[in-house]
Write a protein that holds these residues in place. Structure first.
Motif, mmCIF file in Angstrom:
data_model
loop_
_atom_site.group_PDB
_atom_site.id
_atom_site.type_symbol
_atom_site.label_atom_id
_atom_site.label_comp_id
_atom_site.label_asym_id
_atom_site.label_seq_id
_atom_site.Cartn_x
_atom_site.Cartn_y
_atom_site.Cartn_z
ATOM 1 N N ARG A 249 0.833 -1.209 0.000
ATOM 2 C CA ARG A 249 0.000 0.000 0.000
ATOM 3 C C ARG A 249 0.864 1.253 0.000
ATOM 4 O O ARG A 249 0.534 2.251 -0.657
ATOM 5 C CB ARG A 249 -0.908 0.014 1.229
ATOM 6 C CG ARG A 249 -1.902 -1.133 1.288
ATOM 7 C CD ARG A 249 -2.638 -1.131 2.617
ATOM 8 N NE ARG A 249 -3.579 -0.036 2.689
ATOM 9 C CZ ARG A 249 -4.047 0.465 3.831
ATOM 10 N NH1 ARG A 249 -3.603 0.008 4.980
ATOM 11 N NH2 ARG A 249 -4.931 1.436 3.830
ATOM 12 N N LEU A 250 1.970 1.216 0.728
ATOM 13 C CA LEU A 250 2.800 2.409 0.849
ATOM 14 C C LEU A 250 3.657 2.666 -0.392
ATOM 15 O O LEU A 250 4.255 3.738 -0.526
ATOM 16 C CB LEU A 250 3.691 2.313 2.088
ATOM 17 C CG LEU A 250 3.072 2.873 3.383
ATOM 18 C CD1 LEU A 250 1.773 2.175 3.745
ATOM 19 C CD2 LEU A 250 4.052 2.790 4.539
ATOM 20 N N LEU A 251 3.714 1.718 -1.298
ATOM 21 C CA LEU A 251 4.445 1.922 -2.548
ATOM 22 C C LEU A 251 3.631 2.686 -3.584
ATOM 23 O O LEU A 251 4.171 3.108 -4.616
ATOM 24 C CB LEU A 251 4.857 0.575 -3.135
ATOM 25 C CG LEU A 251 5.988 -0.179 -2.424
ATOM 26 C CD1 LEU A 251 6.113 -1.589 -2.986
ATOM 27 C CD2 LEU A 251 7.311 0.570 -2.558
ATOM 28 N N VAL A 252 2.336 2.879 -3.337
ATOM 29 C CA VAL A 252 1.452 3.513 -4.320
ATOM 30 C C VAL A 252 1.620 5.032 -4.267
ATOM 31 O O VAL A 252 1.425 5.661 -3.224
ATOM 32 C CB VAL A 252 -0.012 3.132 -4.056
ATOM 33 C CG1 VAL A 252 -0.927 3.861 -5.045
ATOM 34 C CG2 VAL A 252 -0.200 1.621 -4.162
ATOM 35 N N ALA A 253 2.002 5.617 -5.386
ATOM 36 C CA ALA A 253 2.161 7.069 -5.485
ATOM 37 C C ALA A 253 2.209 7.436 -6.958
ATOM 38 O O ALA A 253 2.446 6.588 -7.820
ATOM 39 C CB ALA A 253 3.419 7.532 -4.767
ATOM 40 N N ASP A 254 1.999 8.715 -7.245
ATOM 41 C CA ASP A 254 2.104 9.219 -8.613
ATOM 42 C C ASP A 254 3.476 9.824 -8.887
ATOM 43 O O ASP A 254 3.656 10.548 -9.872
ATOM 44 C CB ASP A 254 1.015 10.264 -8.865
ATOM 45 C CG ASP A 254 -0.386 9.650 -8.839
ATOM 46 O OD1 ASP A 254 -0.501 8.423 -9.019
ATOM 47 O OD2 ASP A 254 -1.362 10.396 -8.598
ATOM 48 N N VAL A 255 4.424 9.539 -8.016
ATOM 49 C CA VAL A 255 5.801 10.025 -8.152
ATOM 50 C C VAL A 255 6.743 8.854 -7.873
ATOM 51 O O VAL A 255 6.329 7.835 -7.309
ATOM 52 C CB VAL A 255 6.078 11.181 -7.160
ATOM 53 C CG1 VAL A 255 5.271 12.416 -7.521
ATOM 54 C CG2 VAL A 255 5.786 10.736 -5.726
ATOM 55 N N PRO A 256 8.017 8.940 -8.247
ATOM 56 C CA PRO A 256 8.956 7.841 -7.993
ATOM 57 C C PRO A 256 9.147 7.569 -6.495
ATOM 58 O O PRO A 256 9.230 8.500 -5.687
ATOM 59 C CB PRO A 256 10.251 8.330 -8.639
ATOM 60 C CG PRO A 256 9.812 9.328 -9.663
ATOM 61 C CD PRO A 256 8.616 10.005 -9.081
ATOM 62 N N VAL A 257 9.245 6.278 -6.149
ATOM 63 C CA VAL A 257 9.370 5.825 -4.762
ATOM 64 C C VAL A 257 10.703 5.091 -4.594
ATOM 65 O O VAL A 257 11.062 4.242 -5.414
ATOM 66 C CB VAL A 257 8.208 4.895 -4.372
ATOM 67 C CG1 VAL A 257 8.353 4.410 -2.931
ATOM 68 C CG2 VAL A 257 6.865 5.599 -4.575
ATOM 69 N N ALA A 258 11.425 5.390 -3.523
ATOM 70 C CA ALA A 258 12.692 4.744 -3.213
ATOM 71 C C ALA A 258 12.589 4.022 -1.871
ATOM 72 O O ALA A 258 11.587 4.142 -1.155
ATOM 73 C CB ALA A 258 13.816 5.777 -3.162
ATOM 74 N N LEU A 259 13.645 3.282 -1.528
ATOM 75 C CA LEU A 259 13.725 2.561 -0.262
ATOM 76 C C LEU A 259 15.012 2.931 0.444
ATOM 77 O O LEU A 259 16.072 2.979 -0.184
ATOM 78 C CB LEU A 259 13.704 1.048 -0.499
ATOM 79 C CG LEU A 259 12.522 0.502 -1.315
ATOM 80 C CD1 LEU A 259 12.784 -0.949 -1.692
ATOM 81 C CD2 LEU A 259 11.225 0.627 -0.531
ATOM 82 N N ILE A 260 14.925 3.185 1.749
ATOM 83 C CA ILE A 260 16.115 3.412 2.568
ATOM 84 C C ILE A 260 16.539 2.062 3.133
ATOM 85 O O ILE A 260 15.770 1.414 3.857
ATOM 86 C CB ILE A 260 15.829 4.401 3.705
ATOM 87 C CG1 ILE A 260 15.284 5.723 3.139
ATOM 88 C CG2 ILE A 260 17.074 4.620 4.543
ATOM 89 C CD1 ILE A 260 16.219 6.431 2.188
ATOM 90 N N THR A 261 17.750 1.621 2.816
ATOM 91 C CA THR A 261 18.220 0.292 3.197
ATOM 92 C C THR A 261 19.522 0.428 3.966
ATOM 93 O O THR A 261 20.582 0.642 3.381
ATOM 94 C CB THR A 261 18.425 -0.585 1.954
ATOM 95 O OG1 THR A 261 17.216 -0.604 1.187
ATOM 96 C CG2 THR A 261 18.786 -2.012 2.349
ATOM 97 N N SER A 262 19.443 0.287 5.297
ATOM 98 C CA SER A 262 20.637 0.443 6.121
ATOM 99 C C SER A 262 21.500 -0.809 6.110
ATOM 100 O O SER A 262 22.709 -0.739 6.345
ATOM 101 C CB SER A 262 20.239 0.774 7.558
ATOM 102 O OG SER A 262 19.657 -0.358 8.188
#
Length: 613
Positions: A249-262
């Motif tokens: 659900r949180l991946l849904v957007a009308d703009v590019p989505v990234a992930l913070i991976t520590s």
């Protein structure tokens, strides 16, 4: 995602509104909207994430209910269908556009229908006098700062603390106990801030006031899932599927989505679940040179397993002094978390790479029992030992005994009668119902998480116009976490037992079996003679300057430098870092003429603070 601001029953000029809007435009560069009528005004800065051409705020233009909103409503499509079926007209696809109709349908309880992160202001002009409602989400992901003037029954509010100071006449006095509270908890907890006249709404709070009246507030009850039985494996499977759904659900957007991976468990699990939905981009931050606790190889391994396009961000420590000043300004008050610098730099790199949204692994430790201090306190309590002093020292930037040595005699006497923690939170932590671990979990979720972590993530991501989304803060995930018994949090020396079980088979074994380490800046190694931070700290923490403030013993602070130079130590380094952050905050926000010890200004007298341009 936006920034919001406004006033109620206050004399505010258009210039002040423009100033407040300008001070937080970095969090909403895509448009500014305001609405004003006699006695009130609302405004917002928009960061377009859903329906890029719609979403004009204040929502409800032309109606008697006007709304400004900061955040993201993940169930807005479901709400839109329900409201349209009841005859409401929703003007566009933007998530926040459902809010006026939702308020008309459910009144002050409309927030019970929301699944997401938010700070919202509703102006209801249907009655004999206007009514203002403010509300925050269940976790405190979207802060809202306010100044209520009881004598005039007037309010000013904004999403960011430096912006609130732009109204003028705010922040004129620092709380005398603020330094001690800061060193004891690393940032102010509860509703308080460093300023006597500025508060922050707590998570899950609804604040309501009629024009000229007295406000009333209520906190919504924390949700707890009713677990349907089953063993440890069943519960871990339930958590895995729930996280899989929420990440989707949180991946849904009308703009590019990234992930913070520590490279740790939490963000790596989010990465693995997101990659099930399609190609992803991951971001990790490290520091130029060779430093302890470098996690970049773990992050790269996670990214490779997920098939991600990996972005390695590297920061030069030589730039830390300038970066620290910018970080402190955006936060508006001291926060001693060393990772704050990296947070600002990392989200800036995310934005520069073309991304507007980023999912993070924040809050898993609080929800599922991931901190060593939790484990130690629980084991001590189980053995009949005293646990509270050690736990509270682990929370601090300077343990109680060290704070005693750092203070002047006068300030030591003053703080002796001033508890560092908010009274209600301290009472529940020490004497509330439930086991020690249950009480600690309530405290971590209700007090420390919103103040220390979520405000930092919000302010420093939005400083670069990036919306940070937090799967572990979702209502359903937190409700399941609260329901876990102690042995499913921590047991046999292992923290986050249920979360580790949920991640089984999804992550490299090197990540699942590695020792837990904090995602932080290695300040012990970086605060050493010859390093840029060391010289910067020595300059700002000069004994004579500290002594002029009347609270800190300059000789004791000098002793910390000596000890750190001779025998580098985590405790001394963090204390020095915290004092440096506090001093930078003073330099950013307090006029030289108004600092304690300046000509004509006595320690303890009124202290005016200036808005940094």
């Amino acid at each position: 995602m936006c920034r919001i601001f406004g006033y109620f029953n206050a004399a505010v000029t258009p210039h002040e509104l423009r100033t407040v809007a300008a001070l937080q435009r970095h969090g909403g560069p895509d448009g500014t909207g305001t609405g004003r009528e006699p006695g009130w005004g609302l405004g917002n800065n928009r960061l377009a994430v859903v329906d890029l051409d719609g979403g004009e705020q204040p929502y409800g233009a032309g109606g008697r209910v006007r709304v400004v909103f900061n955040g993201e409503i993940y169930n807005h499509e479901e709400l839109r269908r329900r409201l349209q079926a009841r005859g409401h007209v929703i003007p566009d696809r933007c998530d926040g556009s459902v809010l006026p109709a939702l308020y008309l349908e459910y009144g002050e309880d409309f927030t019970e229908q929301l699944d997401g992160m938010y700070a919202v202001a509703v102006l209801d002009g249907r009655g004999a006098v206007p009514k203002l409602l403010l509300a925050t989400d269940h976790a405190g992901m979207k802060p809202l700062y306010l100044r209520w003037e009881a004598a005039g029954r007037s309010l000013r509010f904004s999403s960011e603390l430096p912006a609130l100071l732009g109204f003028g006449g705010i922040g004129g006095r620092m709380r005398e106990s603020a330094l001690d509270a800061y060193l004891a908890t690393r940032t102010p907890f509860g509703t308080g801030t460093v300023y006597e006249d500025v508060e922050v709404l707590e998570p899950g709070t609804t604040w309501v006031c009629e024009l000229g009246g007295v406000p009333r507030t209520r906190r919504r009850a924390a949700e707890v899932e009713a677990l349907d039985g089953g063993g440890d494996g069943h519960v871990a499977g339930r958590l895995r599927e729930l996280l899989r759904e929420e990440v989707g659900r949180l991946l849904v957007a009308d703009v590019p989505v990234a992930l913070i991976t520590s490279g740790g468990l939490d963000s790596s699990l989010v990465t693995a679940l997101a990659a099930e939905r399609g190609p992803v981009h991951t971001f990790n931050i490290a520091y130029r040179g060779s430093w302890p606790s470098d996690e970049r190889h773990f992050a790269r391994e996670v990214a490779e397993r997920a098939g991600a396009t990996h972005h390695q961000v590297e920061v030069d420590p030589a730039g830390f002094p300038a970066l620290l000043e910018e970080t402190v300004w955006h936060l508006g008050q001291p926060n001693a978390d060393p990772i704050a610098l990296s947070t600002l730099a990392l989200f800036r790199a995310v934005r520069e790479a073309g991304f507007t949204v980023a999912l993070t692994g924040d809050a898993a430790d609080e929800v599922f029992g991931g901190y060593e201090r939790m484990r130690v306190a629980g084991e001590r309590a189980a053995g009949g030992e005293e646990w509270a002093a050690g736990y509270l020292d682990a929370l601090s930037a300077a343990p109680a005994a060290l704070r005693e040595r750092l203070y002047t005699e006068e300030y030591r006497a003053f703080t002796a009668g001033e508890p560092a923690l908010p009274a209600a939170a301290r009472e529940d932590l020490l004497h509330g119902p439930g086991t020690v671990l249950e009480r600690i979990t309530r405290f971590e979720l209700g007090s420390r998480l919103p103040a220390y972590h979520l405000r930092r993530v919000d302010h420093l991501s939005m400083a670069s116009s990036v919306e940070a989304r937090l799967p572990f803060c979702q209502r359903a995930v937190m409700a399941l976490g609260r329901a876990l018994p102690d042995h499913r949090r921590i047991g046999g020396g292992q923290v986050k037992r249920t979360l580790y079980a949920a991640a089984g088979g999804l992550l490299p074994q090197s990540v699942l079996s590695r020792p837990k380490q904090p995602f932080t800046l290695p300040v012990t190694a970086m605060l050493r003679p010859g390093a840029p931070l060391w010289e910067y700290a020595r300059d700002l923490l000069a004994p004579a300057d500290l002594a002029a403030g009347g609270r800190l013993d300059g000789r004791a602070v000098e002793g910390l430098f000596t000890a750190q130079a001779e025998r580098p130590d985590d405790t001394a380094a963090l204390a020095l870092w915290a004092l440096l952050v506090h001093r930078v905050w003073e330099e950013q926000f307090r006029r030289p003429a108004d600092r304690p010890g300046a000509a004509g200004v006595e320690p303890g007298a009124a202290r005016s603070l200036a808005v940094a341009a």
